[in-house]
Structure formats: structure tokens, C-alpha cells
Design a protein around this motif. Structure first.
Motif, PDB file in Angstrom:
ATOM      1  N   VAL A  33      38.199  72.327  26.152  1.00 51.94           N
ATOM      2  CA  VAL A  33      37.973  70.959  25.686  1.00 51.94           C
ATOM      3  C   VAL A  33      38.549  70.817  24.282  1.00 51.94           C
ATOM      4  CG1 VAL A  33      36.217  69.225  25.142  1.00 51.94           C
ATOM      5  CG2 VAL A  33      35.919  70.720  27.126  1.00 51.94           C
ATOM      6  N   GLN A  34      39.415  69.822  24.121  1.00 43.30           N
ATOM      7  CA  GLN A  34      40.055  69.559  22.836  1.00 43.30           C
ATOM      8  C   GLN A  34      39.072  68.879  21.880  1.00 43.30           C
ATOM      9  OE1 GLN A  34      44.251  68.008  23.431  1.00 43.30           O
ATOM     10  NE2 GLN A  34      43.301  67.580  25.424  1.00 43.30           N
ATOM     11  N   ALA A  35      39.445  68.784  20.631  1.00 47.80           N
ATOM     12  CA  ALA A  35      38.604  68.153  19.616  1.00 47.80           C
ATOM     13  C   ALA A  35      38.335  66.680  19.929  1.00 47.80           C
ATOM     14  CB  ALA A  35      39.252  68.296  18.239  1.00 47.80           C
ATOM     15  N   ASN A  36      39.199  66.053  20.725  1.00 46.01           N
ATOM     16  CA  ASN A  36      38.990  64.649  21.081  1.00 46.01           C
ATOM     17  C   ASN A  36      38.111  64.483  22.335  1.00 46.01           C
ATOM     18  OD1 ASN A  36      40.686  65.304  23.215  1.00 46.01           O
ATOM     19  ND2 ASN A  36      42.327  63.925  22.628  1.00 46.01           N
ATOM     20  N   GLY A  37      37.610  65.604  22.889  1.00 49.41           N
ATOM     21  CA  GLY A  37      36.719  65.564  24.036  1.00 49.41           C
ATOM     22  C   GLY A  37      37.401  65.609  25.389  1.00 49.41           C
ATOM     23  N   ARG A  38      38.725  65.594  25.407  1.00 50.06           N
ATOM     24  CA  ARG A  38      39.480  65.625  26.662  1.00 50.06           C
ATOM     25  C   ARG A  38      39.785  67.081  27.036  1.00 50.06           C
ATOM     26  NH1 ARG A  38      39.513  61.398  29.700  1.00 50.06           N
ATOM     27  NH2 ARG A  38      41.466  62.147  30.537  1.00 50.06           N
ATOM     28  N   PRO A  39      39.694  67.420  28.324  1.00 50.31           N
ATOM     29  CA  PRO A  39      40.038  68.779  28.745  1.00 50.31           C
ATOM     30  C   PRO A  39      41.551  69.004  28.722  1.00 50.31           C
ATOM     31  CG  PRO A  39      39.413  67.452  30.638  1.00 50.31           C
ATOM     32  CD  PRO A  39      39.199  66.607  29.429  1.00 50.31           C
ATOM     33  N   SER A  40      41.952  70.220  28.365  1.00 50.05           N
ATOM     34  CA  SER A  40      43.372  70.564  28.344  1.00 50.05           C
ATOM     35  C   SER A  40      43.702  71.676  29.336  1.00 50.05           C
ATOM     36  CB  SER A  40      43.802  70.980  26.935  1.00 50.05           C
ATOM     37  OG  SER A  40      43.087  72.126  26.512  1.00 50.05           O
ATOM     38  N   GLN A  41      42.668  72.318  29.882  1.00 48.69           N
ATOM     39  CA  GLN A  41      42.883  73.402  30.847  1.00 48.69           C
ATOM     40  C   GLN A  41      41.639  73.544  31.712  1.00 48.69           C
ATOM     41  OE1 GLN A  41      44.083  77.093  29.028  1.00 48.69           O
ATOM     42  NE2 GLN A  41      43.652  78.272  30.867  1.00 48.69           N
ATOM     43  N   CYS A  42      41.837  73.832  32.995  1.00 53.72           N
ATOM     44  CA  CYS A  42      40.732  74.043  33.934  1.00 53.72           C
ATOM     45  C   CYS A  42      41.038  75.292  34.753  1.00 53.72           C
ATOM     46  CB  CYS A  42      40.570  72.827  34.844  1.00 53.72           C
ATOM     47  SG  CYS A  42      39.245  72.994  36.064  1.00 53.72           S
ATOM     48  N   ASP A  43      40.123  76.247  34.741  1.00 49.69           N
ATOM     49  CA  ASP A  43      40.271  77.484  35.507  1.00 49.69           C
ATOM     50  C   ASP A  43      39.055  77.652  36.410  1.00 49.69           C
ATOM     51  OD1 ASP A  43      42.594  78.223  34.009  1.00 49.69           O
ATOM     52  OD2 ASP A  43      41.299  79.000  32.435  1.00 49.69           O
ATOM     53  N   VAL A  44      39.287  77.860  37.713  1.00 51.72           N
ATOM     54  CA  VAL A  44      38.192  78.139  38.639  1.00 51.72           C
ATOM     55  C   VAL A  44      37.751  79.578  38.417  1.00 51.72           C
ATOM     56  CG1 VAL A  44      37.514  78.330  41.063  1.00 51.72           C
ATOM     57  CG2 VAL A  44      39.007  76.458  40.329  1.00 51.72           C
ATOM     58  N   GLN A  45      36.483  79.765  38.088  1.00 58.20           N
ATOM     59  CA  GLN A  45      35.925  81.093  37.849  1.00 58.20           C
ATOM     60  C   GLN A  45      35.293  81.678  39.113  1.00 58.20           C
ATOM     61  OE1 GLN A  45      36.077  82.659  34.481  1.00 58.20           O
ATOM     62  NE2 GLN A  45      37.687  81.158  34.794  1.00 58.20           N
ATOM     63  N   ARG A  46      34.670  80.793  39.905  1.00 57.94           N
ATOM     64  CA  ARG A  46      34.105  81.215  41.188  1.00 57.94           C
ATOM     65  C   ARG A  46      34.335  80.080  42.177  1.00 57.94           C
ATOM     66  NH1 ARG A  46      27.968  83.027  42.225  1.00 57.94           N
ATOM     67  NH2 ARG A  46      27.866  82.026  40.209  1.00 57.94           N
ATOM     68  N   SER A  47      35.037  80.394  43.224  1.00 48.00           N
ATOM     69  CA  SER A  47      35.463  79.401  44.214  1.00 48.00           C
ATOM     70  C   SER A  47      34.331  79.009  45.149  1.00 48.00           C
ATOM     71  CB  SER A  47      36.617  79.971  45.035  1.00 48.00           C
ATOM     72  OG  SER A  47      36.972  79.091  46.074  1.00 48.00           O
ATOM     73  N   TYR A  48      34.433  77.805  45.648  1.00 49.25           N
ATOM     74  CA  TYR A  48      33.557  77.300  46.701  1.00 49.25           C
ATOM     75  C   TYR A  48      33.938  77.936  48.031  1.00 49.25           C
ATOM     76  CZ  TYR A  48      31.746  73.770  49.967  1.00 49.25           C
ATOM     77  OH  TYR A  48      31.117  73.125  50.988  1.00 49.25           O
ATOM     78  N   GLY A  49      35.140  78.478  48.097  1.00 53.84           N
ATOM     79  CA  GLY A  49      35.642  79.056  49.337  1.00 53.84           C
ATOM     80  C   GLY A  49      36.654  78.161  50.013  1.00 53.84           C
ATOM     81  N   ASP A  50      36.926  77.029  49.393  1.00 56.15           N
ATOM     82  CA  ASP A  50      37.885  76.069  49.927  1.00 56.15           C
ATOM     83  C   ASP A  50      38.863  75.727  48.803  1.00 56.15           C
ATOM     84  OD1 ASP A  50      39.283  73.779  50.731  1.00 56.15           O
ATOM     85  OD2 ASP A  50      37.532  72.849  51.654  1.00 56.15           O
ATOM     86  N   ARG A  51      40.077  76.211  48.912  1.00 57.75           N
ATOM     87  CA  ARG A  51      41.080  76.035  47.853  1.00 57.75           C
ATOM     88  C   ARG A  51      41.324  74.558  47.528  1.00 57.75           C
ATOM     89  NH1 ARG A  51      45.899  79.853  47.523  1.00 57.75           N
ATOM     90  NH2 ARG A  51      46.195  79.673  45.305  1.00 57.75           N
ATOM     91  N   VAL A  52      41.326  73.703  48.538  1.00 62.18           N
ATOM     92  CA  VAL A  52      41.540  72.271  48.318  1.00 62.18           C
ATOM     93  C   VAL A  52      40.407  71.688  47.469  1.00 62.18           C
ATOM     94  CG1 VAL A  52      41.722  70.015  49.449  1.00 62.18           C
ATOM     95  CG2 VAL A  52      42.930  71.982  50.406  1.00 62.18           C
ATOM     96  N   ALA A  53      39.162  72.048  47.785  1.00 58.10           N
ATOM     97  CA  ALA A  53      38.015  71.565  47.004  1.00 58.10           C
ATOM     98  C   ALA A  53      38.087  72.067  45.567  1.00 58.10           C
ATOM     99  CB  ALA A  53      36.700  72.003  47.654  1.00 58.10           C
ATOM    100  N   ASP A  54      38.485  73.318  45.381  1.00 55.59           N
ATOM    101  CA  ASP A  54      38.636  73.877  44.027  1.00 55.59           C
ATOM    102  C   ASP A  54      39.671  73.092  43.231  1.00 55.59           C
ATOM    103  OD1 ASP A  54      36.856  75.844  44.858  1.00 55.59           O
ATOM    104  OD2 ASP A  54      38.408  77.380  45.105  1.00 55.59           O
TER     105      ASP A  54
END
Length: 67
Positions: free
Chosen positions: A10-31
Motif C-alpha cells: 500500500v502506497q502512502a496515498n492508500g492505493r495498492p501497488s502490488q498484490c501477491d497471493v500468499q495462500r490460494s483458494y485453490g482456484d487460480r481464476v478466483a485468486d
């Protein structure tokens, strides 16, 4: 129910700049869909330094399945 665990940069302006899945739901599309939505629509209260100024930092998030 299932859950997807992600970490967001999360950047200083509150917007995300990167998203990493740490534990999958088991469905790549949902992730991928979860990260896409968070990157597109997410707005967070940023972390602050000792002087109270907003700074970039990592944030953990869990998306749980709703029934």
C-alpha cells in the motif's frame, strides 16, 4: 468456506501497488480476480511513520468466501 490470503503493498496515498497471493483458494481464476479487484478498487488507510506521515508498507488481507 474458502479463503484467499494476499499481501498488498500500500502506497502512502492508500492505493495498492502490488498484490501477491500468499495462500490460494485453490482456484487460480478466483485468486487472480481477487487481486485484480483489490488493485483496481482498493483504498486503504496507509501506515504512518513516527512523525505521523503516511508511508508505503505491506498489508495482509483475507478474502473469505460468502455463501
Amino acid at each position: 468456506g474458502g479463503a484467499i490470503f494476499v499481501r498488498l503493498r500500500v502506497q502512502a496515498n492508500g492505493r495498492p501497488s502490488q498484490c501477491d497471493v500468499q495462500r490460494s483458494y485453490g482456484d487460480r481464476v478466483a485468486d487472480q480476480w481477487t487481486c485484480s479487484l483489490l488493485m483496481e478498487r482498493g483504498l486503504f488507510r496507509p501506515a504512518t511513520n513516527a512523525r505521523g506521515e503516511p508511508i508505503e508498507s505491506w498489508y495482509g488481507y483475507v478474502q473469505r468466501e460468502r455463501r
